[in-house]
Write a protein that holds these residues in place. Structure first.
Motif, PDB file in Angstrom:
ATOM      1  N   LEU A  27      40.280  30.331  39.588  1.00 46.87           N
ATOM      2  CA  LEU A  27      41.065  29.388  38.793  1.00 46.87           C
ATOM      3  C   LEU A  27      42.498  29.365  39.323  1.00 46.87           C
ATOM      4  CD1 LEU A  27      39.899  30.460  35.239  1.00 46.87           C
ATOM      5  CD2 LEU A  27      39.559  28.213  36.262  1.00 46.87           C
ATOM      6  N   PRO A  28      43.059  28.188  39.561  1.00 50.14           N
ATOM      7  CA  PRO A  28      44.448  28.129  40.027  1.00 50.14           C
ATOM      8  C   PRO A  28      45.371  28.875  39.061  1.00 50.14           C
ATOM      9  CG  PRO A  28      43.421  25.965  40.091  1.00 50.14           C
ATOM     10  CD  PRO A  28      42.467  26.870  39.386  1.00 50.14           C
ATOM     11  N   PHE A  33      46.929  35.939  39.929  1.00 50.81           N
ATOM     12  CA  PHE A  33      47.443  37.178  39.355  1.00 50.81           C
ATOM     13  C   PHE A  33      46.324  38.177  39.041  1.00 50.81           C
ATOM     14  CE2 PHE A  33      50.635  33.965  38.601  1.00 50.81           C
ATOM     15  CZ  PHE A  33      51.787  34.609  39.020  1.00 50.81           C
ATOM     16  N   ILE A  34      45.156  37.661  38.679  1.00 45.07           N
ATOM     17  CA  ILE A  34      43.984  38.501  38.383  1.00 45.07           C
ATOM     18  C   ILE A  34      42.789  37.865  39.103  1.00 45.07           C
ATOM     19  CG2 ILE A  34      42.599  39.594  36.591  1.00 45.07           C
ATOM     20  CD1 ILE A  34      44.908  38.821  34.613  1.00 45.07           C
ATOM     21  N   PRO A  35      42.563  38.236  40.357  1.00 41.38           N
ATOM     22  CA  PRO A  35      41.587  37.527  41.190  1.00 41.38           C
ATOM     23  C   PRO A  35      40.119  37.655  40.774  1.00 41.38           C
ATOM     24  CG  PRO A  35      42.543  39.366  42.380  1.00 41.38           C
ATOM     25  CD  PRO A  35      43.267  39.269  41.091  1.00 41.38           C
ATOM     26  N   VAL A  36      39.813  38.484  39.809  1.00 41.73           N
ATOM     27  CA  VAL A  36      38.417  38.573  39.362  1.00 41.73           C
ATOM     28  C   VAL A  36      38.132  37.633  38.188  1.00 41.73           C
ATOM     29  CG1 VAL A  36      38.078  40.921  40.209  1.00 41.73           C
ATOM     30  CG2 VAL A  36      38.910  40.571  37.879  1.00 41.73           C
ATOM     31  N   ILE A  37      39.150  36.906  37.752  1.00 37.95           N
ATOM     32  CA  ILE A  37      38.949  35.904  36.703  1.00 37.95           C
ATOM     33  C   ILE A  37      38.755  34.560  37.387  1.00 37.95           C
ATOM     34  CG2 ILE A  37      40.050  34.671  34.801  1.00 37.95           C
ATOM     35  CD1 ILE A  37      41.377  37.275  34.015  1.00 37.95           C
ATOM     36  N   GLY A  38      37.703  33.845  36.986  1.00 42.72           N
ATOM     37  CA  GLY A  38      37.435  32.570  37.627  1.00 42.72           C
ATOM     38  C   GLY A  38      36.543  31.673  36.792  1.00 42.72           C
ATOM     39  N   HIS A  39      36.079  30.623  37.417  1.00 38.17           N
ATOM     40  CA  HIS A  39      35.255  29.589  36.787  1.00 38.17           C
ATOM     41  C   HIS A  39      33.821  29.718  37.272  1.00 38.17           C
ATOM     42  CE1 HIS A  39      34.417  25.767  34.892  1.00 38.17           C
ATOM     43  NE2 HIS A  39      33.909  25.309  36.035  1.00 38.17           N
ATOM     44  N   ALA A  64      34.611  21.966  38.428  1.00 38.67           N
ATOM     45  CA  ALA A  64      35.936  21.632  37.896  1.00 38.67           C
ATOM     46  C   ALA A  64      37.098  22.171  38.733  1.00 38.67           C
ATOM     47  CB  ALA A  64      36.060  22.133  36.460  1.00 38.67           C
ATOM     48  N   PHE A  65      36.964  23.349  39.329  1.00 40.86           N
ATOM     49  CA  PHE A  65      38.091  23.951  40.041  1.00 40.86           C
ATOM     50  C   PHE A  65      37.811  24.145  41.526  1.00 40.86           C
ATOM     51  CE2 PHE A  65      38.566  24.990  35.602  1.00 40.86           C
ATOM     52  CZ  PHE A  65      39.868  24.580  35.373  1.00 40.86           C
ATOM     53  N   LYS A 149      40.076  32.223  50.053  1.00 46.12           N
ATOM     54  CA  LYS A 149      40.506  31.384  48.929  1.00 46.12           C
ATOM     55  C   LYS A 149      40.651  32.216  47.659  1.00 46.12           C
ATOM     56  CE  LYS A 149      39.157  27.382  46.163  1.00 46.12           C
ATOM     57  NZ  LYS A 149      38.122  26.391  45.886  1.00 46.12           N
ATOM     58  N   THR A 150      39.817  33.237  47.526  1.00 42.53           N
ATOM     59  CA  THR A 150      39.854  34.102  46.355  1.00 42.53           C
ATOM     60  C   THR A 150      41.008  35.090  46.402  1.00 42.53           C
ATOM     61  OG1 THR A 150      37.446  33.917  46.124  1.00 42.53           O
ATOM     62  CG2 THR A 150      38.507  35.777  45.009  1.00 42.53           C
ATOM     63  N   TRP A 151      41.245  35.713  47.565  1.00 45.31           N
ATOM     64  CA  TRP A 151      42.155  36.849  47.637  1.00 45.31           C
ATOM     65  C   TRP A 151      43.540  36.577  48.224  1.00 45.31           C
ATOM     66  CZ3 TRP A 151      41.374  40.975  44.820  1.00 45.31           C
ATOM     67  CH2 TRP A 151      40.079  41.193  44.346  1.00 45.31           C
TER      68      TRP A 151
END
Length: 174
Positions: A27-28, A33-39, A64-65, A149-151
């Motif tokens: 998620l943008p 700030f917390i790379p394990v949170i996502g969509h 969506a993201f 893109k994640t990290w």
């Protein structure tokens, strides 16, 4: 081939086809700030992505993201109550009439609902925390670019914070 035996369908990351998978993307801002949170989304047997993208809206084939960066491949033979596609469809119909709530009723809840409907792996207690854990542990990056893109945003934020803290400590010593 024996009757009832399912063939393994191929994952095609270029075309964004992930049959029998749960997909994930950062998620943008929040993931920076917390790379394990996502969509999160869930894919049909043909690999079409369905994700609870916002209030009263489940998108199809347009996450969506952005494109998925991770996927967790599941086994359709572990469905016990309804067919994979029927459960994904039913969960999507249900969530198409729900208000989106970032903390309590979100994209992870939509995926959990589909797994509960099909009683995946004999369970009807799938939830967003369980899904988050399994995607983080068993999920695979779609590509090296997906990993970046994640990290990379998180690393950039850490470097900037480190520079600011380092500069302020250095200034306070003088």
């Amino acid at each position: 081939m024996e009757e009832g035996m399912l063939t393994e369908k191929e994952i095609d990351a270029v075309r964004q086809r992930f049959p029998y998978c749960i997909v994930w993307t950062p998620l943008p801002l929040l993931s920076w700030f917390i790379p394990v949170i996502g969509h999160m989304g869930i894919c049909t047997s043909s690999g079409v992505i369905r994700d609870f993208a916002g209030p009263y809206y489940v998108s199809e084939d347009n996450m969506a993201f952005g494109k998925p960066t991770k996927y967790w491949r599941l086994s359709p033979s572990k469905t016990q109550f309804s067919s994979w596609d029927d459960a994904v469809h039913q969960a999507s119909e249900e969530y198409g009439h729900r208000m989106h709530n970032l903390c309590c009723d979100n994209c992870h809840s939509h995926v959990a609902r589909a797994l509960n409907l099909m009683q995946y792996n004999g369970s009807h207690s799938w939830n967003m925390f369980k899904l988050w854990f399994f995607v983080m542990v068993y999920g695979k990056y779609v590509s090296f670019a997906g990993f970046l893109k994640t990290w990379v945003p998180f690393i950039i934020v850490c470097v900037i914070v480190g520079i600011i803290v380092g500069c302020s400590v250095g200034l306070s010593r003088h």
